[in-house]
Design a protein around this motif. Sequence first.
Motif, PDB file in Angstrom:
ATOM      1  N   TYR A 133       0.852  -1.187   0.000  1.00  0.00           N
ATOM      2  CA  TYR A 133       0.000   0.000   0.000  1.00  0.00           C
ATOM      3  C   TYR A 133       0.888   1.237   0.000  1.00  0.00           C
ATOM      4  N   ALA A 134       0.486   2.256  -0.750  1.00  0.00           N
ATOM      5  CA  ALA A 134       1.263   3.495  -0.798  1.00  0.00           C
ATOM      6  C   ALA A 134       0.333   4.672  -1.028  1.00  0.00           C
ATOM      7  N   GLU A 135       0.648   5.792  -0.406  1.00  0.00           N
ATOM      8  CA  GLU A 135      -0.038   7.045  -0.678  1.00  0.00           C
ATOM      9  C   GLU A 135       0.759   7.790  -1.744  1.00  0.00           C
ATOM     10  N   LEU A 136       0.074   8.127  -2.834  1.00  0.00           N
ATOM     11  CA  LEU A 136       0.748   8.762  -3.966  1.00  0.00           C
ATOM     12  C   LEU A 136       0.954  10.242  -3.687  1.00  0.00           C
ATOM     13  N   ALA A 137       2.163  10.726  -3.950  1.00  0.00           N
ATOM     14  CA  ALA A 137       2.500  12.132  -3.716  1.00  0.00           C
ATOM     15  C   ALA A 137       2.497  12.888  -5.038  1.00  0.00           C
ATOM     16  N   PRO A 138       1.950  14.101  -5.055  1.00  0.00           N
ATOM     17  CA  PRO A 138       1.917  14.886  -6.302  1.00  0.00           C
ATOM     18  C   PRO A 138       3.275  15.528  -6.585  1.00  0.00           C
ATOM     19  N   VAL A 173      -5.266  11.048 -21.506  1.00  0.00           N
ATOM     20  CA  VAL A 173      -5.659  10.070 -20.494  1.00  0.00           C
ATOM     21  C   VAL A 173      -4.619  10.093 -19.381  1.00  0.00           C
ATOM     22  N   TYR A 174      -4.992   9.531 -18.261  1.00  0.00           N
ATOM     23  CA  TYR A 174      -4.021   9.271 -17.202  1.00  0.00           C
ATOM     24  C   TYR A 174      -3.600   7.815 -17.294  1.00  0.00           C
ATOM     25  N   GLN A 175      -2.282   7.601 -17.191  1.00  0.00           N
ATOM     26  CA  GLN A 175      -1.727   6.267 -17.349  1.00  0.00           C
ATOM     27  C   GLN A 175      -0.984   5.872 -16.072  1.00  0.00           C
ATOM     28  N   VAL A 176      -1.231   4.637 -15.623  1.00  0.00           N
ATOM     29  CA  VAL A 176      -0.550   4.100 -14.442  1.00  0.00           C
ATOM     30  C   VAL A 176       0.627   3.241 -14.894  1.00  0.00           C
ATOM     31  N   TRP A 177       1.743   3.377 -14.173  1.00  0.00           N
ATOM     32  CA  TRP A 177       2.954   2.618 -14.483  1.00  0.00           C
ATOM     33  C   TRP A 177       3.481   1.939 -13.230  1.00  0.00           C
ATOM     34  N   LEU A 178       3.943   0.708 -13.389  1.00  0.00           N
ATOM     35  CA  LEU A 178       4.709   0.025 -12.356  1.00  0.00           C
ATOM     36  C   LEU A 178       6.164   0.002 -12.801  1.00  0.00           C
ATOM     37  N   THR A 215       8.196   0.961  -7.540  1.00  0.00           N
ATOM     38  CA  THR A 215       7.605   2.296  -7.693  1.00  0.00           C
ATOM     39  C   THR A 215       6.311   2.208  -8.497  1.00  0.00           C
ATOM     40  N   VAL A 216       5.355   3.058  -8.154  1.00  0.00           N
ATOM     41  CA  VAL A 216       4.141   3.213  -8.943  1.00  0.00           C
ATOM     42  C   VAL A 216       3.984   4.689  -9.274  1.00  0.00           C
ATOM     43  N   ALA A 217       3.567   4.993 -10.507  1.00  0.00           N
ATOM     44  CA  ALA A 217       3.455   6.384 -10.936  1.00  0.00           C
ATOM     45  C   ALA A 217       2.244   6.565 -11.832  1.00  0.00           C
ATOM     46  N   VAL A 218       1.724   7.788 -11.848  1.00  0.00           N
ATOM     47  CA  VAL A 218       0.623   8.175 -12.731  1.00  0.00           C
ATOM     48  C   VAL A 218       1.119   9.336 -13.586  1.00  0.00           C
ATOM     49  N   THR A 219       0.980   9.178 -14.909  1.00  0.00           N
ATOM     50  CA  THR A 219       1.397  10.233 -15.822  1.00  0.00           C
ATOM     51  C   THR A 219       0.221  10.733 -16.638  1.00  0.00           C
ATOM     52  N   LEU A 220       0.362  11.944 -17.176  1.00  0.00           N
ATOM     53  CA  LEU A 220      -0.636  12.511 -18.087  1.00  0.00           C
ATOM     54  C   LEU A 220      -0.137  12.285 -19.501  1.00  0.00           C
ATOM     55  N   GLU A 221      -0.854  11.438 -20.261  1.00  0.00           N
ATOM     56  CA  GLU A 221      -0.410  11.039 -21.594  1.00  0.00           C
ATOM     57  C   GLU A 221      -1.287  11.664 -22.678  1.00  0.00           C
ATOM     58  N   PRO A 222      -0.705  11.919 -23.872  1.00  0.00           N
ATOM     59  CA  PRO A 222      -1.475  12.528 -24.966  1.00  0.00           C
ATOM     60  C   PRO A 222      -2.593  11.631 -25.494  1.00  0.00           C
ATOM     61  N   ASP A 223      -2.438  10.302 -25.344  1.00  0.00           N
ATOM     62  CA  ASP A 223      -3.482   9.358 -25.754  1.00  0.00           C
ATOM     63  C   ASP A 223      -3.249   8.048 -25.016  1.00  0.00           C
ATOM     64  N   PRO A 229       6.283   5.976 -20.924  1.00  0.00           N
ATOM     65  CA  PRO A 229       5.813   7.299 -20.508  1.00  0.00           C
ATOM     66  C   PRO A 229       6.295   8.403 -21.442  1.00  0.00           C
ATOM     67  N   GLU A 230       5.356   9.241 -21.882  1.00  0.00           N
ATOM     68  CA  GLU A 230       5.688  10.384 -22.726  1.00  0.00           C
ATOM     69  C   GLU A 230       5.341  11.701 -22.034  1.00  0.00           C
ATOM     70  N   GLY A 231       4.348  11.652 -21.140  1.00  0.00           N
ATOM     71  CA  GLY A 231       3.898  12.885 -20.498  1.00  0.00           C
ATOM     72  C   GLY A 231       4.532  13.103 -19.133  1.00  0.00           C
ATOM     73  N   ASP A 232       4.045  14.109 -18.453  1.00  0.00           N
ATOM     74  CA  ASP A 232       4.568  14.473 -17.139  1.00  0.00           C
ATOM     75  C   ASP A 232       4.068  13.516 -16.073  1.00  0.00           C
ATOM     76  N   ILE A 233       4.909  13.271 -15.073  1.00  0.00           N
ATOM     77  CA  ILE A 233       4.508  12.491 -13.909  1.00  0.00           C
ATOM     78  C   ILE A 233       3.642  13.389 -13.009  1.00  0.00           C
ATOM     79  N   ILE A 234       2.461  12.892 -12.674  1.00  0.00           N
ATOM     80  CA  ILE A 234       1.524  13.652 -11.846  1.00  0.00           C
ATOM     81  C   ILE A 234       1.561  13.175 -10.397  1.00  0.00           C
ATOM     82  N   LEU A 235       1.577  11.859 -10.216  1.00  0.00           N
ATOM     83  CA  LEU A 235       1.630  11.247  -8.886  1.00  0.00           C
ATOM     84  C   LEU A 235       2.628  10.104  -8.903  1.00  0.00           C
TER      85      LEU A 235
END
Length: 239
Positions: A133-138, A173-178, A215-223, A229-235
């Motif tokens: 379990y992890a709390e995602l940081a912006p 879209v928002y994309q989740v990455w492991l 690590t887990v991350a959420v990025t903002l992707e163009p599609d 990952p192509e977009g910025d890391i959000i969380l």
Amino acid sequence: MTQQCDRVLDYYNQHLNDIEKAAFEKHLSECADCQEMLSDLRSLEDALPFAAEPVEPPSGMEERIFAHIETQDSSRPAESTPMRPSKKKRQWMMPSVAALLAISLFGNAYLFTQLSDNADIVEQATIDQVLQYAELAPTEGDASGTASIIDQGEEKRLVVQASNLSALSAEEVYQVWLLQDGQPERAGTFVIDNEGRGSVIFSMNEEFAERDWDTVAVTLEPDANSELPEGDIILASEL
């Protein structure tokens, strides 16, 4: 008797959908036969032993009862117009009504028992355990979220929930990455509602489940087609 008259038992057992129920109730307001049948069913209900344990009706019981009812029906002369049953006629109808009600209650009790048993099995089979379990940081702004890896018996799932995310435009879209040792793998895609909330549940196959994700991350992707990952890391957060 009309086609609607055949639905009196389904109406009594609340097996009709809203449209069928409305149509039958309109018919019921004008049909004395159905009114009396429904009254008989409700009267007999109070006399039946509800305290007994639900049991399956004996084999062939339903067929024998309906065969008896059909035999009685076939012995009556055909009528060109519907007639209100006389008191004498209602007397021989009562056993048939009782039989129908008994079948109905037996069937409902048996179905309820089966559904309860199945619900217990499902509940026992789907007890979840949180493995990570992890709390995602912006990286900036007010976005927040959580990520969990959950064990569900033979399956593992990644569950990500986020809020206060920025609105999307066009095909974004928002994309989740492991990630493991800095190498990312796609783990779900989601969009958000009007309040900036979104979530994803990603089923991890055997290969994913065996890897030691750090690590887990959420990025903002163009599609939704990004393989890397192509977009910025959000969380983001370590696991």
